[in-house]
Design a protein around this motif. Structure first.
Motif, mmCIF file in Angstrom:
data_model
loop_
_atom_site.group_PDB
_atom_site.id
_atom_site.type_symbol
_atom_site.label_atom_id
_atom_site.label_comp_id
_atom_site.label_asym_id
_atom_site.label_seq_id
_atom_site.Cartn_x
_atom_site.Cartn_y
_atom_site.Cartn_z
ATOM 1 N N ASP A 172 0.845 -1.187 0.000
ATOM 2 C CA ASP A 172 0.000 0.000 0.000
ATOM 3 C C ASP A 172 0.882 1.239 0.000
ATOM 4 O O ASP A 172 1.734 1.397 0.881
ATOM 5 N N ILE A 173 0.661 2.102 -0.969
ATOM 6 C CA ILE A 173 1.451 3.328 -1.108
ATOM 7 C C ILE A 173 0.487 4.501 -1.073
ATOM 8 O O ILE A 173 -0.523 4.497 -1.794
ATOM 9 N N ALA A 174 0.757 5.489 -0.244
ATOM 10 C CA ALA A 174 -0.178 6.604 -0.115
ATOM 11 C C ALA A 174 0.545 7.898 0.206
ATOM 12 O O ALA A 174 1.540 7.900 0.940
ATOM 13 N N VAL A 175 0.025 8.973 -0.351
ATOM 14 C CA VAL A 175 0.442 10.320 0.011
ATOM 15 C C VAL A 175 -0.609 10.851 0.974
ATOM 16 O O VAL A 175 -1.802 10.886 0.640
ATOM 17 N N ILE A 176 -0.184 11.239 2.169
ATOM 18 C CA ILE A 176 -1.107 11.633 3.226
ATOM 19 C C ILE A 176 -0.862 13.082 3.609
ATOM 20 O O ILE A 176 0.288 13.509 3.782
ATOM 21 N N SER A 177 -1.957 13.835 3.736
ATOM 22 C CA SER A 177 -1.879 15.227 4.174
ATOM 23 C C SER A 177 -3.185 15.596 4.860
ATOM 24 O O SER A 177 -4.255 15.119 4.452
ATOM 25 N N LEU A 178 -3.117 16.407 5.902
ATOM 26 C CA LEU A 178 -4.305 16.830 6.655
ATOM 27 C C LEU A 178 -5.152 15.646 7.121
ATOM 28 O O LEU A 178 -6.379 15.678 7.087
ATOM 29 N N GLY A 179 -4.471 14.597 7.556
ATOM 30 C CA GLY A 179 -5.163 13.447 8.122
ATOM 31 C C GLY A 179 -5.856 12.548 7.131
ATOM 32 O O GLY A 179 -6.596 11.638 7.529
ATOM 33 N N GLY A 180 -5.667 12.765 5.830
ATOM 34 C CA GLY A 180 -6.336 11.933 4.847
ATOM 35 C C GLY A 180 -5.433 11.558 3.696
ATOM 36 O O GLY A 180 -4.343 12.109 3.528
ATOM 37 N N ILE A 181 -5.878 10.588 2.906
ATOM 38 C CA ILE A 181 -5.113 10.119 1.764
ATOM 39 C C ILE A 181 -5.438 10.972 0.540
ATOM 40 O O ILE A 181 -6.603 11.107 0.160
ATOM 41 N N VAL A 182 -4.406 11.542 -0.054
ATOM 42 C CA VAL A 182 -4.573 12.377 -1.244
ATOM 43 C C VAL A 182 -4.475 11.519 -2.504
ATOM 44 O O VAL A 182 -5.314 11.591 -3.391
ATOM 45 N N GLU A 183 -3.436 10.723 -2.589
ATOM 46 C CA GLU A 183 -3.257 9.775 -3.694
ATOM 47 C C GLU A 183 -2.780 8.456 -3.118
ATOM 48 O O GLU A 183 -2.008 8.436 -2.152
ATOM 49 N N LEU A 275 3.616 9.107 -7.192
ATOM 50 C CA LEU A 275 4.288 10.412 -7.223
ATOM 51 C C LEU A 275 3.856 11.221 -8.454
ATOM 52 O O LEU A 275 3.690 12.443 -8.367
ATOM 53 N N GLU A 276 3.652 10.547 -9.578
ATOM 54 C CA GLU A 276 3.245 11.236 -10.806
ATOM 55 C C GLU A 276 1.880 11.899 -10.648
ATOM 56 O O GLU A 276 1.617 12.941 -11.252
ATOM 57 N N ASP A 304 15.416 0.433 0.779
ATOM 58 C CA ASP A 304 15.424 1.899 0.874
ATOM 59 C C ASP A 304 16.424 2.506 -0.115
ATOM 60 O O ASP A 304 16.157 3.540 -0.739
ATOM 61 N N LYS A 305 17.557 1.835 -0.294
ATOM 62 C CA LYS A 305 18.566 2.309 -1.254
ATOM 63 C C LYS A 305 18.031 2.228 -2.681
ATOM 64 O O LYS A 305 18.274 3.127 -3.506
ATOM 65 N N LEU A 306 17.304 1.155 -2.988
ATOM 66 C CA LEU A 306 16.744 0.983 -4.330
ATOM 67 C C LEU A 306 15.731 2.089 -4.633
ATOM 68 O O LEU A 306 15.788 2.714 -5.700
ATOM 69 N N VAL A 307 14.824 2.343 -3.707
ATOM 70 C CA VAL A 307 13.791 3.365 -3.914
ATOM 71 C C VAL A 307 14.429 4.746 -4.048
ATOM 72 O O VAL A 307 14.063 5.541 -4.918
ATOM 73 N N ALA A 308 15.417 5.032 -3.197
ATOM 74 C CA ALA A 308 16.093 6.335 -3.256
ATOM 75 C C ALA A 308 16.811 6.526 -4.587
ATOM 76 O O ALA A 308 16.783 7.613 -5.176
ATOM 77 N N SER A 309 17.442 5.456 -5.081
ATOM 78 C CA SER A 309 18.190 5.567 -6.346
ATOM 79 C C SER A 309 17.265 5.745 -7.543
ATOM 80 O O SER A 309 17.616 6.412 -8.518
ATOM 81 N N LYS A 310 16.063 5.157 -7.484
ATOM 82 C CA LYS A 310 15.132 5.230 -8.615
ATOM 83 C C LYS A 310 14.277 6.497 -8.600
ATOM 84 O O LYS A 310 13.833 6.956 -9.655
ATOM 85 N N THR A 311 14.034 7.058 -7.412
ATOM 86 C CA THR A 311 13.164 8.238 -7.327
ATOM 87 C C THR A 311 13.934 9.531 -7.086
ATOM 88 O O THR A 311 13.406 10.620 -7.328
ATOM 89 N N GLY A 312 15.155 9.416 -6.573
ATOM 90 C CA GLY A 312 15.924 10.603 -6.230
ATOM 91 C C GLY A 312 15.443 11.271 -4.956
ATOM 92 O O GLY A 312 15.820 12.413 -4.651
#
Length: 353
Positions: A172-183, A275-276, A304-312
């Protein structure tokens, strides 16, 4: 020496404490209000096929996987984050509640975690299973929200945080802001797929067959999704597909890196797709705050290294990553009075439906 009254109070309290359950595909964690995490066991059930009676649950049942006689079947009643066997899930939840509560005159309120993308039918199945297992009321919370709370993120502010919770059946991947899921997105690619990938690789490259438990042990011991600084090796026992006899062979971390590449790439791609779709202002916040990874799957070396290298974007694995969802669920137990019966509406999207 404890009096009879003390023993009665300890084991037969009239009142029940509210319970939070991280109902995972691979593991169930139970949080009891005022006590913390009191149970951490595999989500496996062993049942007698003839009588229908429960034989074992959790750790005891996992030990019987692949080792049961014809009249006993050991199964995992949850697959890919949702209930695949309703009756067995109900029995499992009931047994875990009994383990942590003992005898109680009043039923507890129960908060259960679910994937961020779940159908109404699947929601109802979880609520019904919890109710039939002995809960007074069942509330649902989305896993990435619980993971973010358990990881110590302040999700109440207008500040974007990206959480990737890699469990046993779903990521599960989510962008969270103001207590809720945005994307958000939820993909049925997680820890189980890593195990399957290792089994397939061993079958293809070494012409041998290994079981799920062996594959999981390989994953935890020498598994990696990013090149290690030093090569690790492990001796593995399996069955030769040519002769049908037991065989011992050696696996290296570089082989497991190759085996897990396709699965890990799919998870990174899912993070990239979220992210897109994220508003630019929140993307800027995420670039500063970094990506937080939780769940047992995030503990595979180098994720964590893999994600950082692919997303910057700076990426870290949360402290006590396996328990983050359970701790977040426990935190929500303090606010049950303000939540709607049947769901915890922290997601704006879910409130709008």
């Amino acid at each position: 020496m404890a009096s009879f009254l003390d023993i009665f109070k300890r084991n037969f309290s009239l009142f029940s404490s509210d319970i939070g359950i991280d109902l995972g595909t691979a593991t169930v964690l139970v949080y009891v209000k005022g006590k913390g995490i009191v149970l951490n066991e595999p989500s496996v059930v062993a049942v007698n096929k003839v009588t229908g009676k429960l034989v074992a649950v959790g750790t005891e049942a996992q030990e019987t996987l692949g080792r049961t006689p014809d009249n006993i079947i050991a199964i995992r009643p949850l697959r890919e984050g949702v209930i695949s066997d309703y009756e067995m899930t109900e029995l499992m939840i009931k047994e875990f509640i009994r383990k942590v509560q003992g005898f109680r005159l009043f039923k507890p309120n129960v908060v259960i975690c679910v994937p961020s993308i779940i159908t109404e039918v699947e929601e109802r199945a979880v609520i019904d299973a919890g109710t039939q297992a002995g809960a007074k009321r069942v509330f649902l919370i989305e896993e990435p929200v619980a993971a973010a709370i358990g990881a110590g993120l302040d999700i109440s502010r207008p500040n974007g945080n990206l959480v990737a919770d890699i469990g046993g059946g779903t990521t599960d991947i989510a962008v969270i802001s103001l207590g809720g899921i945005v994307e958000s997105t939820s993909i049925k690619i997680a820890g189980d797929k890593f195990d399957e990938a290792i089994i397939k690789y061993v079958r293809r490259k070494h012409n041998a067959l290994i079981g799920e438990r062996t594959a999981e042990q390989v994953k935890k011991t020498i598994g990696c999704v990013y090149p290690r600084t030093e090569e690790e090796i492990m001796e593995v026992k399996g069955r030769c597909l040519m002769t049908g006899l037991p065989r011992t062979f050696t696996l290296s971390s570089s082989e497991i890196l190759e085996a897990l590449e396709e699965v890990s790439s799919a998870i990174v791609e899912a993070i990239h797709s979220v992210l897109e779709r994220t508003p630019p202002e929140l993307t800027g916040d995420i670039s500063s705050n970094g990506i937080v990874m939780t769940g047992g799957g995030s503990l595979i070396w180098g994720f964590d290294k893999l994600v950082a290298s692919k997303t910057g974007i700076p990426t870290r694995v949360a402290d006590e990553a396996v328990s983050c969802v359970a701790y977040g669920t426990g935190n929500c137990l303090e606010n049950l009075a303000s939540m709607q019966d049947g769901t915890i509406n922290l997601s704006r999207k879910r409130q709008m439906r």
